[in-house]
Design a protein around this motif. Structure first.
Motif, PDB file in Angstrom:
ATOM      1  N   PRO A  59      22.454  16.842 -25.544  1.00  0.00           N
ATOM      2  CA  PRO A  59      21.541  16.889 -26.688  1.00  0.00           C
ATOM      3  C   PRO A  59      21.249  15.529 -27.279  1.00  0.00           C
ATOM      4  O   PRO A  59      20.173  15.312 -27.851  1.00  0.00           O
ATOM      5  N   LEU A  60      22.209  14.620 -27.183  1.00  0.00           N
ATOM      6  CA  LEU A  60      22.075  13.241 -27.668  1.00  0.00           C
ATOM      7  C   LEU A  60      22.719  12.315 -26.650  1.00  0.00           C
ATOM      8  O   LEU A  60      23.522  12.764 -25.823  1.00  0.00           O
ATOM      9  N   PRO A  61      22.433  11.014 -26.692  1.00  0.00           N
ATOM     10  CA  PRO A  61      23.239  10.103 -25.881  1.00  0.00           C
ATOM     11  C   PRO A  61      24.707  10.264 -26.278  1.00  0.00           C
ATOM     12  O   PRO A  61      25.008  10.533 -27.450  1.00  0.00           O
ATOM     13  N   PRO A  62      25.635  10.132 -25.346  1.00  0.00           N
ATOM     14  CA  PRO A  62      27.049  10.270 -25.714  1.00  0.00           C
ATOM     15  C   PRO A  62      27.445   9.364 -26.875  1.00  0.00           C
ATOM     16  O   PRO A  62      28.285   9.741 -27.706  1.00  0.00           O
ATOM     17  N   GLU A  63      26.833   8.191 -26.963  1.00  0.00           N
ATOM     18  CA  GLU A  63      27.118   7.293 -28.084  1.00  0.00           C
ATOM     19  C   GLU A  63      26.701   7.938 -29.406  1.00  0.00           C
ATOM     20  O   GLU A  63      27.383   7.780 -30.439  1.00  0.00           O
ATOM     21  N   GLY A  64      25.585   8.655 -29.389  1.00  0.00           N
ATOM     22  CA  GLY A  64      25.136   9.327 -30.598  1.00  0.00           C
ATOM     23  C   GLY A  64      26.048  10.470 -30.994  1.00  0.00           C
ATOM     24  O   GLY A  64      26.344  10.669 -32.188  1.00  0.00           O
ATOM     25  N   ALA A  65      26.505  11.225 -29.993  1.00  0.00           N
ATOM     26  CA  ALA A  65      27.447  12.311 -30.282  1.00  0.00           C
ATOM     27  C   ALA A  65      28.745  11.745 -30.858  1.00  0.00           C
ATOM     28  O   ALA A  65      29.331  12.323 -31.795  1.00  0.00           O
ATOM     29  N   SER A  66      29.183  10.623 -30.305  1.00  0.00           N
ATOM     30  CA  SER A  66      30.391   9.976 -30.819  1.00  0.00           C
ATOM     31  C   SER A  66      30.199   9.533 -32.270  1.00  0.00           C
ATOM     32  O   SER A  66      31.105   9.691 -33.107  1.00  0.00           O
ATOM     33  N   ALA A  67      29.049   8.989 -32.574  1.00  0.00           N
ATOM     34  CA  ALA A  67      28.774   8.526 -33.940  1.00  0.00           C
ATOM     35  C   ALA A  67      28.827   9.681 -34.931  1.00  0.00           C
ATOM     36  O   ALA A  67      29.338   9.538 -36.051  1.00  0.00           O
ATOM     37  N   GLY A  88      32.203   8.894 -36.153  1.00  0.00           N
ATOM     38  CA  GLY A  88      31.767   7.805 -37.013  1.00  0.00           C
ATOM     39  C   GLY A  88      31.698   6.468 -36.317  1.00  0.00           C
ATOM     40  O   GLY A  88      31.583   5.431 -36.968  1.00  0.00           O
ATOM     41  N   ASP A  89      31.799   6.451 -35.003  1.00  0.00           N
ATOM     42  CA  ASP A  89      31.676   5.229 -34.223  1.00  0.00           C
ATOM     43  C   ASP A  89      31.151   5.602 -32.838  1.00  0.00           C
ATOM     44  O   ASP A  89      30.979   6.782 -32.529  1.00  0.00           O
ATOM     45  N   VAL A  90      30.890   4.564 -32.026  1.00  0.00           N
ATOM     46  CA  VAL A  90      30.392   4.831 -30.668  1.00  0.00           C
ATOM     47  C   VAL A  90      31.487   4.634 -29.620  1.00  0.00           C
ATOM     48  O   VAL A  90      31.224   4.696 -28.425  1.00  0.00           O
ATOM     49  N   ASP A  91      32.689   4.434 -30.079  1.00  0.00           N
ATOM     50  CA  ASP A  91      33.785   4.097 -29.162  1.00  0.00           C
ATOM     51  C   ASP A  91      34.295   5.314 -28.385  1.00  0.00           C
ATOM     52  O   ASP A  91      35.049   5.166 -27.424  1.00  0.00           O
ATOM     53  N   HIS A  92      33.921   6.492 -28.822  1.00  0.00           N
ATOM     54  CA  HIS A  92      34.412   7.709 -28.169  1.00  0.00           C
ATOM     55  C   HIS A  92      33.333   8.360 -27.292  1.00  0.00           C
ATOM     56  O   HIS A  92      33.382   9.560 -27.030  1.00  0.00           O
TER      57      HIS A  92
END
Length: 473
Positions: free
Chosen positions: A401-409, A413-417
């Motif tokens: 549904p979103l880039p994995p970075e967006g889902a992580s955010a 609350g960050d893009v590290d996950h």
């Protein structure tokens, strides 16, 4: 180029048979009668339109061609009736129509009685299209007025002569009415192609080859496979994140490689026909490993942060869907996008509505459909092309549904996950295959290259199309 010269160029030698009966101009005033006689002497034809039947590389076709030397190719009542009769006959005989315009529009000497015949011509052509029969047109210099606003703008494929004047309003008329010249460069075939109003600009000498290619897809039957499928079972060799990173590599194969190496013939279309064009979407007639089809595909090489896939790209895709339904050709969609455009402009361009309309139309197609998850499948822009009878995915492709970075955010609350989220959300093609959302996988060996990739994907699609064609009804 005269109408007869065009027929001689495109049709097989000696194959043309005229459908034109005698015209009746009795009852016209004396001055107009003299104009008609002079026009016939100058043009060598009895009217501004030639119609008939011929062969194009052995295929029977109906032809409908303007003769500009007869009163500037204008359409009077007799010419309009001739067009309508020819279109109706082509429909009855199940023939594709090859048309070509070169006209100033409706004949002013006949006024409104001639003008309203544009409705009859348009109705006949739409009935022809409703019968699932191809209508192709070549716009010659000049094509203006009521001709461009009727049968000149209703074709499945619209191409034009280079440097041709093409427009609704004649520039001389505009200048006389407005007292200033029409802006230069607007009413040209090249500008219309750039704007997505027509599909291509083609020199007359190249016209026969293009028509032959189009008819080979629209008319000729399917042929056997010439490319090898990858039949080895796909096993999980990489993590989901490794696959995602691989699909983001610039050298990875895409829809262009499938068409370049997997299609026997490709005829590109462009634009929405409504003044929009987005290079992020490819729409084409193709023969994927021998199987005629309509292709709609997201071109990852044209999608960047500065030029993402916008609403117009999805409208182009819907044009391809409508063509497939109308022409009775299978539809093949290729999904490969980092995501649709996210901007105020996209919102005002109805990006959400276009995603919804693509999904709804893809979900209700009347022809066999195959969708291919080719690489990146991010967001609603990817989902828009996914619904199909059969869903194929390459080994490393993914959908989320979103880039994995967006889902992580959102979650952390960050893009590290991002890698962790990709695993948790089961975005990989292999996860989707195990869940039943993907029906077939195409392996990607470590030594894969764009050519081998393109050939293998085309072979898999063709196999699935042959299976669908074998299902009764």
């Amino acid at each position: 180029m005269t109408g007869q010269e065009l027929l001689d160029l495109v049709l097989d030698e000696g194959s043309f048979t005229s459908w034109d009966g005698p015209v009746d101009h009795t009852g016209e005033d004396e001055r107009y009668q003299r104009d008609l006689e002079s026009a016939a002497e100058r043009a060598g034809t009895d009217e501004s339109v030639l119609t008939g039947r011929g062969l194009m590389r052995g295929r029977p076709v109906a032809v409908l061609v303007n003769e500009f030397r007869f009163l500037a190719g204008s359409i009077g009542q007799a010419a309009a009736r001739r067009i309508v009769e020819a279109v109706r006959r082509a429909t009855a005989e199940g023939l594709p129509i090859l048309a070509s315009t070169a006209s100033g529009g409706t004949r002013m000497q006949e006024g409104t009685p001639a003008f309203v015949h544009m409705i009859d011509i348009s109705r006949a052509i739409m009935d022809h299209r409703a019968a699932g029969l191809p209508y192709l047109i070549y716009l010659r210099h000049p094509t203006t007025g009521g001709v461009f606003a009727s049968w000149g703008s209703l074709a499945h494929i619209t191409i034009a002569e280079p440097d041709a004047l093409i427009g609704f309003l004649g520039p001389k008329v505009y200048e006389m009415l407005e007292g200033r010249p029409f802006p230069p460069g607007v009413q040209t075939s090249d500008n219309l192609a750039q704007r997505g109003i027509i599909d291509a600009v083609v020199e007359p000498g190249l016209l026969p080859e293009l028509v032959d290619q189009a008819l080979s897809i629209l008319v000729d039957p399917a042929t056997g496979s010439t490319r090898e499928r990858r039949t080895d079972p796909v096993v999980r060799r990489r993590s989901t994140w490794e696959s995602i990173e691989l699909t983001r590599q610039p050298g990875r194969g895409g829809v262009r490689d499938v068409l370049r190496h997997g299609s026997d013939v490709t005829v590109r279309l462009q634009g929405t026909e409504k003044g929009e064009r987005d290079s992020a979407m490819i729409v084409a007639l193709a023969r994927l490993d021998g199987q005629p089809c309509i292709v709609i595909g997201q071109d990852r090489t044209k999608q960047t942060p500065a030029s993402p896939m916008g609403p117009a790209a999805l409208r182009e895709a819907r044009r391809g869907m409508r063509l497939a339904n109308e022409l009775g050709l299978p539809l093949v969609s290729f999904i490969d996008t980092p995501g649709a455009e996210l901007s105020a402009k996209a919102e005002e361009g109805a990006i959400a509505g276009e995603i919804a309309r693509c999904i709804s139309l893809m979900s209700t197609m009347k022809v066999p459909t195959v969708s291919v998850l080719l690489g990146q499948g991010c967001g609603g822009g990817a989902l828009a092309l996914l619904p199909a009878d059969v869903v194929v995915a390459t080994e490393n492709s993914w959908l989320s549904p979103l880039p994995p970075e967006g889902a992580s955010a959102i979650v952390h609350g960050d893009v590290d996950h991002a890698a962790e989220m990709a695993e948790r959300q089961k975005v990989s093609a292999i996860d989707m295959f195990e869940a039943g959302s993907v029906h077939h996988l195409v392996a990607e060996p470590d030594d894969d290259d764009p050519e081998s990739f393109g050939r293998a994907v085309a072979a898999e699609v063709a196999t699935r199309l042959r299976e669908r064609a074998a299902i009764p009804g």
